[in-house]
Enzyme design. Structure first.
Site, PDB file in Angstrom:
ATOM      1  N   TYR A   1      10.947  50.636 -19.048  1.00 18.08           N
ATOM      2  CA  TYR A   1      10.888  49.348 -19.730  1.00 18.08           C
ATOM      3  C   TYR A   1      10.548  48.294 -18.682  1.00 18.08           C
ATOM      4  O   TYR A   1      11.275  48.145 -17.696  1.00 18.08           O
ATOM      5  CB  TYR A   1      12.234  49.012 -20.368  1.00 18.08           C
ATOM      6  CG  TYR A   1      12.640  49.912 -21.515  1.00 18.08           C
ATOM      7  CD1 TYR A   1      12.461  49.503 -22.841  1.00 18.08           C
ATOM      8  CD2 TYR A   1      13.219  51.157 -21.283  1.00 18.08           C
ATOM      9  CE1 TYR A   1      12.847  50.315 -23.896  1.00 18.08           C
ATOM     10  CE2 TYR A   1      13.598  51.969 -22.331  1.00 18.08           C
ATOM     11  CZ  TYR A   1      13.406  51.543 -23.643  1.00 18.08           C
ATOM     12  OH  TYR A   1      13.783  52.356 -24.683  1.00 18.08           O
TER      13      TYR A   1
ATOM     14  N   TYR B   1      22.920  52.330 -24.830  1.00 13.72           N
ATOM     15  CA  TYR B   1      21.649  53.031 -25.020  1.00 13.72           C
ATOM     16  C   TYR B   1      21.867  54.438 -25.573  1.00 13.72           C
ATOM     17  O   TYR B   1      21.138  54.874 -26.482  1.00 13.72           O
ATOM     18  CB  TYR B   1      20.883  53.092 -23.699  1.00 13.72           C
ATOM     19  CG  TYR B   1      19.425  53.460 -23.868  1.00 13.72           C
ATOM     20  CD1 TYR B   1      18.462  52.481 -24.089  1.00 13.72           C
ATOM     21  CD2 TYR B   1      18.998  54.788 -23.799  1.00 13.72           C
ATOM     22  CE1 TYR B   1      17.122  52.808 -24.244  1.00 13.72           C
ATOM     23  CE2 TYR B   1      17.663  55.130 -23.950  1.00 13.72           C
ATOM     24  CZ  TYR B   1      16.732  54.133 -24.172  1.00 13.72           C
ATOM     25  OH  TYR B   1      15.397  54.462 -24.336  1.00 13.72           O
TER      26      TYR B   1
ATOM     27  N   HIS C   1      16.676  63.507 -21.788  1.00 14.76           N
ATOM     28  CA  HIS C   1      16.552  62.510 -20.732  1.00 14.76           C
ATOM     29  C   HIS C   1      17.927  62.040 -20.288  1.00 14.76           C
ATOM     30  O   HIS C   1      18.742  61.621 -21.097  1.00 14.76           O
ATOM     31  CB  HIS C   1      15.745  61.304 -21.239  1.00 14.76           C
ATOM     32  CG  HIS C   1      14.267  61.522 -21.207  1.00 14.76           C
ATOM     33  ND1 HIS C   1      13.355  60.493 -21.240  1.00 14.76           N
ATOM     34  CD2 HIS C   1      13.542  62.666 -21.137  1.00 14.76           C
ATOM     35  CE1 HIS C   1      12.132  60.991 -21.189  1.00 14.76           C
ATOM     36  NE2 HIS C   1      12.220  62.301 -21.146  1.00 14.76           N
TER      37      HIS C   1
ATOM     38  N   PRO D   1      12.603  47.563 -31.812  1.00 22.73           N
ATOM     39  CA  PRO D   1      12.597  48.916 -31.236  1.00 22.73           C
ATOM     40  C   PRO D   1      13.031  48.984 -29.779  1.00 22.73           C
ATOM     41  O   PRO D   1      13.175  50.085 -29.245  1.00 22.73           O
ATOM     42  CB  PRO D   1      11.133  49.345 -31.387  1.00 22.73           C
ATOM     43  CG  PRO D   1      10.364  48.064 -31.410  1.00 22.73           C
ATOM     44  CD  PRO D   1      11.244  47.076 -32.118  1.00 22.73           C
TER      45      PRO D   1
ATOM     46  N   LYS E   1      17.187  52.067 -31.658  1.00 20.14           N
ATOM     47  CA  LYS E   1      18.346  52.227 -32.541  1.00 20.14           C
ATOM     48  C   LYS E   1      18.006  52.499 -34.008  1.00 20.14           C
ATOM     49  O   LYS E   1      18.882  52.906 -34.771  1.00 20.14           O
ATOM     50  CB  LYS E   1      19.232  50.972 -32.474  1.00 20.14           C
ATOM     51  CG  LYS E   1      19.849  50.724 -31.110  1.00 20.14           C
ATOM     52  CD  LYS E   1      20.693  51.899 -30.679  1.00 20.14           C
ATOM     53  CE  LYS E   1      21.112  51.816 -29.240  1.00 20.14           C
ATOM     54  NZ  LYS E   1      21.520  53.101 -28.689  1.00 20.14           N
TER      55      LYS E   1
END
Length: 389
Positions: free
Chosen positions: A200, A383, A72, A292, A296
């Protein structure tokens, strides 16, 4: 029994450490309280940072990941009214891999068995002894028989509730914790994902996440109070709530289907330091937990054991520096990941005390990210994972 490194726990941390040591010619034995079927069936995270992918390739446990994993280049942050794409590849030159922790664990177990790395399941009543001495000992019972393993070092990779951290005197540890007043209700279903990247969502009704395990298997989450019970959520109720929170742009692309698994995971931030006591070293969830939101947990476990393996390899080459610096090096990366996960969680979730002002602050932050390449780069850098060094 005698070995160089005793590893407690056959999760990703312990298994990956065993392969790093195997590649360096260092003997180890892995002890796991549960049976193999249980370990391989645990539903966990599915986002691998480049560092984790590189480590799996380094130890030669990457064939299925490279074949089935989904690379991704970005992800989306949705507000219900608009979507902000974080183009990780363009902003950082890196991406992440969608490949479930369950699959990583299976691959590592299969490779350990193929390489004859001693892996003992159903080792009950594990205890550690003499960890401040030169030859620490691990004892356990298996098939009703008491067994003992002498080692040079013990790696505690046995999770938040494991015996390793519990064996360290309380006055030798500093514990830092934040428990969040909500959890994630997750649903796994054999339906195609609603998008080719993760979404998200920050909604008035609470957080939601659209994720996936493959092109045909989806993982969705909605924020729920800790008082909620899984039994109170029918599949229909879950899909209805998810549709509202992901917003009108995404809703038409959601494919509904029967759940394969539903569960509620509480959220917490936790760090224990230092991560060494004598010749006992903590790694992974034994030393830290992250919510979550930032993906990580597994990745911090991987970086922990990368540092630990390097220190152990240095030790057997005659240098003590790597092990002496292990805790400091690992904690530096851990606290930065904790910060990002805390920030992302605070931004995207609805807290019980979130009033109109607090909600406007969240929306202003998201609007700032939308309009600032610098802000999007900061999000992307965290990220995809900060460098080990």
């Amino acid at each position: 029994m005698r070995t160089q490194v005793a590893i407690i726990g056959a999760g990703p941390a312990g298994l990956l450490l065993s392969h790093l040591l195997y590649k360096a010619g260092i003997d180890c034995v892995i002890l796991e309280r549960r049976d193999r079927a249980y370990v391989e069936s645990r539903i966990r995270a599915g986002i691998l940072e480049q560092i984790t992918v590189d480590l799996l390739r380094q130890v030669g446990v990457n064939e299925r990941m490279d074949r089935e994993g989904l690379a991704h280049d970005g992800f989306a942050m949705a507000t219900g009214e608009e979507t902000i794409r974080i183009d990780m590849a363009a902003l950082t030159g890196k991406n992440v891999m969608v490949y479930g922790q369950t699959e990583v664990t299976r691959d590592l177990i299969d490779a350990a068995i193929e390489r004859n790395i001693p892996l003992l399941f159903e080792a009950e009543n594990v205890a550690v002894h003499d960890v401040t001495g030169a030859k620490p000992i691990v004892t356990w019972t298996r098939n009703g028989k008491q067994e003992k393993l002498e080692a040079d070092f013990i790696a505690g990779c046995d999770g938040f509730h494991g015996v390793a951290r519990a064996s360290i005197p309380a006055d030798k540890l500093s514990l830092f914790e934040r428990v969040y007043p909500f959890g994630w209700l997750g649903l796994l279903a054999d339906v195609p994902p609603c998008d080719h990247e993760l979404i998200y969502a920050s909604h008035e009704r609470g957080f939601a996440l659209a994720s996936m395990r493959s092109h045909t298997r989806s993982r969705y989450y909605v924020q729920v109070p800790l008082t909620e019970k899984v039994e109170e959520w029918s599949d229909e109720r879950f899909w209805d709530e998810l549709t509202v929170r992901l917003g009108p742009d995404v809703a038409p692309r959601i494919t509904r289907g029967p759940s394969l698994e539903k569960s509620i995971a509480p959220l917490r931030s936790f760090v224990a330091e230092p991560m060494r006591y004598g010749n006992l070293f903590l790694a992974g969830d034994a030393a830290h937990i992250v919510p979550p939101t930032g993906a990580k947990g597994l990745n911090l476990a991987a970086s922990d054991v990368a540092f630990l393996a390097e220190g152990l390899i240095d030790h057997y080459k005659g240098s003590a520096t790597g092990l002496e610096l292990y805790s400091t090096r690992a904690l530096s990366r851990i606290w930065k990941a904790e910060r990002f996960s805390w920030w992302f969680t605070s931004l995207m979730h609805r807290f019980p005390d979130t009033d109109a002002f607090g909600r406007r602050m969240q929306m202003a932050e998201l609007d700032y990210i939308k309009g600032s390449e610098t802000a999007r780069r900061t999000v992307a850098e965290n990220y995809v994972g900060l460098p080990l060094r």
